[in-house]
Design an enzyme around this catalytic site. Structure first.
Site, PDB file in Angstrom:
ATOM      1  N   SER A   1       0.818  -1.223   0.000  1.00 47.46           N
ATOM      2  CA  SER A   1       0.000   0.000   0.000  1.00 47.46           C
ATOM      3  C   SER A   1       0.850   1.270   0.000  1.00 47.46           C
ATOM      4  CB  SER A   1      -0.974  -0.015   1.184  1.00 47.46           C
ATOM      5  OG  SER A   1      -0.300  -0.228   2.392  1.00 47.46           O
TER       6      SER A   1
ATOM      7  N   LYS B   1       2.272  -5.413   3.070  1.00 53.15           N
ATOM      8  CA  LYS B   1       3.367  -4.507   3.396  1.00 53.15           C
ATOM      9  C   LYS B   1       2.852  -3.077   3.305  1.00 53.15           C
ATOM     10  CE  LYS B   1       6.633  -2.082   1.686  1.00 53.15           C
ATOM     11  NZ  LYS B   1       6.687  -1.181   2.814  1.00 53.15           N
TER      12      LYS B   1
ATOM     13  N   GLY C   1       0.911   2.644  -5.904  1.00 53.43           N
ATOM     14  CA  GLY C   1       2.116   3.408  -5.591  1.00 53.43           C
ATOM     15  C   GLY C   1       2.713   3.948  -6.872  1.00 53.43           C
ATOM     16  N   SER C   2       4.004   4.161  -6.860  1.00 55.65           N
ATOM     17  CA  SER C   2       4.616   4.812  -8.020  1.00 55.65           C
ATOM     18  C   SER C   2       4.826   3.821  -9.171  1.00 55.65           C
ATOM     19  CB  SER C   2       5.952   5.427  -7.612  1.00 55.65           C
ATOM     20  OG  SER C   2       6.810   4.403  -7.163  1.00 55.65           O
ATOM     21  N   THR C   3       4.910   4.361 -10.346  1.00 56.28           N
ATOM     22  CA  THR C   3       5.122   3.552 -11.551  1.00 56.28           C
ATOM     23  C   THR C   3       6.460   2.819 -11.462  1.00 56.28           C
ATOM     24  OG1 THR C   3       3.785   5.110 -12.789  1.00 56.28           O
ATOM     25  CG2 THR C   3       5.261   3.724 -14.080  1.00 56.28           C
TER      26      THR C   3
ATOM     27  N   VAL D   1       8.115   1.676  -8.884  1.00 54.65           N
ATOM     28  CA  VAL D   1       8.076   0.489  -8.018  1.00 54.65           C
ATOM     29  C   VAL D   1       7.283  -0.624  -8.698  1.00 54.65           C
ATOM     30  CG1 VAL D   1       7.260  -0.427  -5.804  1.00 54.65           C
ATOM     31  CG2 VAL D   1       8.435   1.769  -5.875  1.00 54.65           C
TER      32      VAL D   1
ATOM     33  N   GLU E   1      -2.139   0.234  -9.455  1.00 58.28           N
ATOM     34  CA  GLU E   1      -2.601   1.588  -9.802  1.00 58.28           C
ATOM     35  C   GLU E   1      -1.441   2.503  -9.450  1.00 58.28           C
ATOM     36  OE1 GLU E   1      -5.112   1.625 -11.605  1.00 58.28           O
ATOM     37  OE2 GLU E   1      -5.881  -0.358 -11.107  1.00 58.28           O
TER      38      GLU E   1
ATOM     39  N   CYS F   1      -3.147  10.915  -6.105  1.00 56.78           N
ATOM     40  CA  CYS F   1      -2.640  10.419  -7.397  1.00 56.78           C
ATOM     41  C   CYS F   1      -3.321  11.163  -8.540  1.00 56.78           C
ATOM     42  CB  CYS F   1      -2.884   8.931  -7.512  1.00 56.78           C
ATOM     43  SG  CYS F   1      -4.560   8.505  -7.073  1.00 56.78           S
TER      44      CYS F   1
ATOM     45  N   GLU G   1       5.831  13.455 -12.835  1.00 56.29           N
ATOM     46  CA  GLU G   1       5.012  13.477 -11.615  1.00 56.29           C
ATOM     47  C   GLU G   1       5.851  14.040 -10.475  1.00 56.29           C
ATOM     48  OE1 GLU G   1       3.930   9.804  -9.442  1.00 56.29           O
ATOM     49  OE2 GLU G   1       1.882  10.575  -9.369  1.00 56.29           O
TER      50      GLU G   1
HETATM   51  P1  NAD Z   1       5.832   4.299  -3.557  1.00 61.14           P
HETATM   52  O1  NAD Z   1       5.836   3.639  -4.879  1.00 61.14           O
HETATM   53  O2  NAD Z   1       7.042   4.982  -3.095  1.00 61.14           O
HETATM   54  O3  NAD Z   1       5.491   3.199  -2.436  1.00 61.14           O
HETATM   55  C1  NAD Z   1       4.344   2.389  -2.513  1.00 61.14           C
HETATM   56  C2  NAD Z   1       4.587   1.134  -1.677  1.00 61.14           C
HETATM   57  O4  NAD Z   1       5.568   0.333  -2.336  1.00 61.14           O
HETATM   58  C3  NAD Z   1       5.126   1.406  -0.288  1.00 61.14           C
HETATM   59  O5  NAD Z   1       4.571   0.474   0.604  1.00 61.14           O
HETATM   60  C4  NAD Z   1       6.608   1.147  -0.450  1.00 61.14           C
HETATM   61  O6  NAD Z   1       7.258   0.816   0.743  1.00 61.14           O
HETATM   62  C5  NAD Z   1       6.558  -0.026  -1.389  1.00 61.14           C
HETATM   63  N1  NAD Z   1       7.791  -0.338  -2.113  1.00 61.14           N
HETATM   64  C6  NAD Z   1       8.755   0.516  -2.541  1.00 61.14           C
HETATM   65  N2  NAD Z   1       9.718  -0.181  -3.201  1.00 61.14           N
HETATM   66  C7  NAD Z   1       9.347  -1.473  -3.196  1.00 61.14           C
HETATM   67  C8  NAD Z   1       9.900  -2.674  -3.711  1.00 61.14           C
HETATM   68  N3  NAD Z   1      11.042  -2.662  -4.400  1.00 61.14           N
HETATM   69  N4  NAD Z   1       9.233  -3.839  -3.505  1.00 61.14           N
HETATM   70  C9  NAD Z   1       8.064  -3.859  -2.827  1.00 61.14           C
HETATM   71  N5  NAD Z   1       7.487  -2.750  -2.322  1.00 61.14           N
HETATM   72  C10 NAD Z   1       8.123  -1.579  -2.496  1.00 61.14           C
HETATM   73  O7  NAD Z   1       4.566   5.264  -3.532  1.00 61.14           O
HETATM   74  P2  NAD Z   1       4.056   6.252  -2.390  1.00 61.14           P
HETATM   75  O8  NAD Z   1       5.032   7.367  -2.252  1.00 61.14           O
HETATM   76  O9  NAD Z   1       3.662   5.515  -1.174  1.00 61.14           O
HETATM   77  O10 NAD Z   1       2.723   6.808  -3.063  1.00 61.14           O
HETATM   78  C11 NAD Z   1       2.742   7.775  -4.062  1.00 61.14           C
HETATM   79  C12 NAD Z   1       2.598   7.173  -5.434  1.00 61.14           C
HETATM   80  O11 NAD Z   1       1.427   6.374  -5.492  1.00 61.14           O
HETATM   81  C13 NAD Z   1       2.412   8.235  -6.511  1.00 61.14           C
HETATM   82  O12 NAD Z   1       3.159   7.873  -7.647  1.00 61.14           O
HETATM   83  C14 NAD Z   1       0.909   8.184  -6.801  1.00 61.14           C
HETATM   84  O13 NAD Z   1       0.559   8.645  -8.077  1.00 61.14           O
HETATM   85  C15 NAD Z   1       0.637   6.728  -6.613  1.00 61.14           C
HETATM   86  N6  NAD Z   1      -0.774   6.472  -6.325  1.00 61.14           N
HETATM   87  C16 NAD Z   1      -1.562   6.028  -7.341  1.00 61.14           C
HETATM   88  C17 NAD Z   1      -2.914   5.798  -7.123  1.00 61.14           C
HETATM   89  C18 NAD Z   1      -3.799   5.324  -8.240  1.00 61.14           C
HETATM   90  O14 NAD Z   1      -4.940   4.932  -7.974  1.00 61.14           O
HETATM   91  N7  NAD Z   1      -3.343   5.330  -9.482  1.00 61.14           N
HETATM   92  C19 NAD Z   1      -3.451   6.028  -5.857  1.00 61.14           C
HETATM   93  C20 NAD Z   1      -2.613   6.466  -4.834  1.00 61.14           C
HETATM   94  C21 NAD Z   1      -1.268   6.693  -5.075  1.00 61.14           C
END
Ligand code: NAD
Length: 530
Positions: free
Chosen positions: A187, A212, A265-267, A269, A293, A327, A425
């Site tokens: 998440s 996680k 999360g981010s694209t 990751v 997403e 997002c 972004e």
């Molecule tokens: P992030 O990608 O940094 O982290 C998301 C999750 O991935 C976290 O739990 C993080 O610890 C985990 N993570 C990071 N590296 C990993 C790996 N190598 N293996 C497994 N897990 C890993 O994103 P964030 O900063 O928490 O959230 C912001 C991002 O999420 C933005 O890019 C936003 O656009 C996106 N987002 C998209 C939507 C959507 O519906 N499209 C909704 C909410 C957020």
């Protein structure tokens, strides 16, 4: 005995409470905020219902007051991951076999608790851990969380009711099996409700989950876990594994029983997760479902006929609510020069007067951004714009992390439609505007469509119906959620199923039948009577 055929489950969106000073909901929430700030909790790893304290500690702090610690959490390592996978697999059979009505009943109870006695707990955690205002917390951790639980239950029933046709002497039936193995739910920090949905949706469909949470939102995630527990979620169905992703990812992603990833999360990751699955593809017992997403570079386009007042409101709310960390937040705008002449002053005045500060003060519009890393990224984009020859900072451009990670609402005006901040972004309160000649509207649609690798959300502001029609057509692949005459944020479960295409994700529409379908594998039985 389980022989009931249930009438359609009831669904309506959870009403948003106002939190006016003196209201009962506000008093309750204030008490909860004070309680959280006066204690520091110890958050364990939870596997098969057992609490594990590894001693490898991370801290939960307030982004708007980063010296204030409200909790410490234990991080899982490789050994805990092994145990979590075992627990998820061990719990699978009983959970899968539990009648679906019983599983759904747990989530309907989650919704009821979240709407009632747990509302203040969820909102206070989200306000403090993610620096959300009253309003932003309420629409996330109360309303959207409740809606996800109820609408997923509603969708699940619709899916189970979808049965093939039978013929004269043949009875055809579909059962919607959960996937074999376990689901890895990962998440993001920005929505407590998304965390509840990433774990809850696969679990409702009969899967067991390893979760996680984001390291910068463990406190809120833990409250969600406790809520699930309170509602009667059996041990081992959802296993709570705060951790450094680097420590756990390899073991989870290479495990033969991985049957799906539910990620937001981010694209970048998601690229990593997808690549790891690709690398391990011959190890698995099934092809894992990959639902992600991801990022966005969401736009607002103003046609010369745009309603000026609506547009200014859309730009302000779309770009700056929750510090631009939705997002779906608007981060690039294409505005016709005639419209600009009318709105420039008002937009500057409104954006400059937004109050940034402590989220507990009722007139605060923006809190702090989530952490130092994010603060540094956002400020580096601002500095890039400041030092550039073809951009001008119209509003804000200032930031300060001495107490909290505060970035003031920033508007950049650029003459280059491909300026860095028009394309990448930023995930902060930074809006970049490009002005176009009124007669170039069609070219602008095409430019907007071809500027970004993302395809999450976008808005068109216009009164001219032909202009709206043209935008809908030209921008068909540029946004999974498209808005007309309103900001590109604020999707409501059941009303605007949410998700984007291109590099914004797999577009399985969180909180919908489409998403629920990804956590099942139908089996069809044909029985012959002749
Ligand atoms: P992030 O990608 O940094 O982290 C998301 C999750 O991935 C976290 O739990 C993080 O610890 C985990 N993570 C990071 N590296 C990993 C790996 N190598 N293996 C497994 N897990 C890993 O994103 P964030 O900063 O928490 O959230 C912001 C991002 O999420 C933005 O890019 C936003 O656009 C996106 N987002 C998209 C939507 C959507 O519906 N499209 C909704 C909410 C957020």
């Amino acid at each position: 005995m389980n022989n009931n055929i249930i009438k359609e489950l009831y669904f309506e969106n959870e009403p948003i409470l106002s939190y006016l000073p003196g209201s009962s909901e506000r008093l309750e929430l204030e008490a909860e905020l004070a309680r959280i700030k006066s204690t520091a909790i110890d958050i364990p790893v939870i596997i098969g219902g057992k609490e594990i304290r590894t001693g490898n500690i991370g801290q939960c702090v307030l982004p708007h007051n980063h010296r204030k610690v409200i909790g410490e959490y234990h991080k899982a390592g490789k050994e805990e991951i092994k145990l979590a996978i075992e627990a998820a697999l061990k719990s699978k059979h009983m959970w899968e076999e539990l009648p679906w009505q019983s599983k759904v009943a747990i989530f309907l109870r989650v919704a009821e608790l979240a709407a009632g006695p747990w509302r203040a707990k969820l909102n206070a955690a989200t306000m403090l851990n993610q620096s959300k205002t009253y309003k932003q917390a309420e629409i996330d951790s109360a309303c959207e969380l409740v809606d996800f639980m109820k609408y997923n239950a509603y969708s699940l029933q619709q899916i189970y009711g979808e049965q093939p046709i039978s013929t004269k002497n043949v009875w055809n039936k579909t059962v919607y099996r959960p996937l074999e193995g376990f689901i890895f739910a990962v998440s993001p920090f920005n929505f407590t409700s998304i965390a509840a949905n990433l774990t809850g949706a696969p679990a409702m469909a009969g899967n067991t989950v390893i979760w996680k949470p984001a390291s910068n939102a463990v406190y809120s995630a833990y409250v969600v876990y406790k809520l699930f527990q309170e509602a009667g979620m059996p041990d081992g169905v959802i296993n709570f594994i705060p951790s450094n992703s680097g420590d756990i990812s390899d073991s989870v992603l290479s495990n033969e029983y991985l049957s799906g990833i539910h990620f937001t999360g981010s694209t970048e990751v998601f690229f990593d997760l997808w690549s790891a699955v690709g690398k391990n593809i011959r190890n698995y017992r099934t092809f894992p479902r990959l639902v992600g997403e991801t990022g966005g570079k969401n736009y607002i386009i103003a046609h010369p006929s745009a309603d000026r007042t609506l547009l200014v409101q859309g730009l302000i709310d779309g770009a700056f609510e929750f510090q631009g960390q939705k997002c779906s937040a608007a981060s690039r705008a294409y505005i016709s020069k005639s419209v600009w002449a009318d709105i420039k002053e008002l937009l500057i005045e409104k954006a400059s007067s937004l109050k940034v500060g402590d989220i507990e003060e009722i007139d605060t519009f923006m809190g702090a951004v989530i952490d130092k890393k994010s603060f540094d990224t956002i400020s580096s984009y601002i500095e890039y714009a400041r030092s550039s020859n073809n951009a001008e900072i119209l509003v804000g451009g200032t930031y300060d992390c001495s107490t909290g990670y505060f970035v003031n609402p920033t508007i950049i005006l650029t003459e280059d439609p491909h300026f860095k901040t028009m394309e990448e972004e930023i995930f902060g309160p930074v809006l970049t505007i490009y002005l176009y000649e009124d007669e170039n509207y069609s070219e602008i649609l095409s430019l907007c469509n071809n500027t970004s690798k993302y395809g999450l959300t976008g808005s068109i502001f216009a009164k001219d119906r032909y202009a709206i029609e043209e935008a809908e057509k030209e921008l068909i692949h540029s946004a999974g959620n498209f808005y007309v005459n309103i900001r590109p944020t604020g999707a409501v479960v059941g009303q605007q199923p949410f998700g984007g295409s291109r590099l914004s994700g797999t577009n399985d529409k969180a909180g919908s039948k489409f998403n629920m379908m990804r956590w099942m594998s139908p089996r069809v039985t044909k029985e012959y009577f002749a």
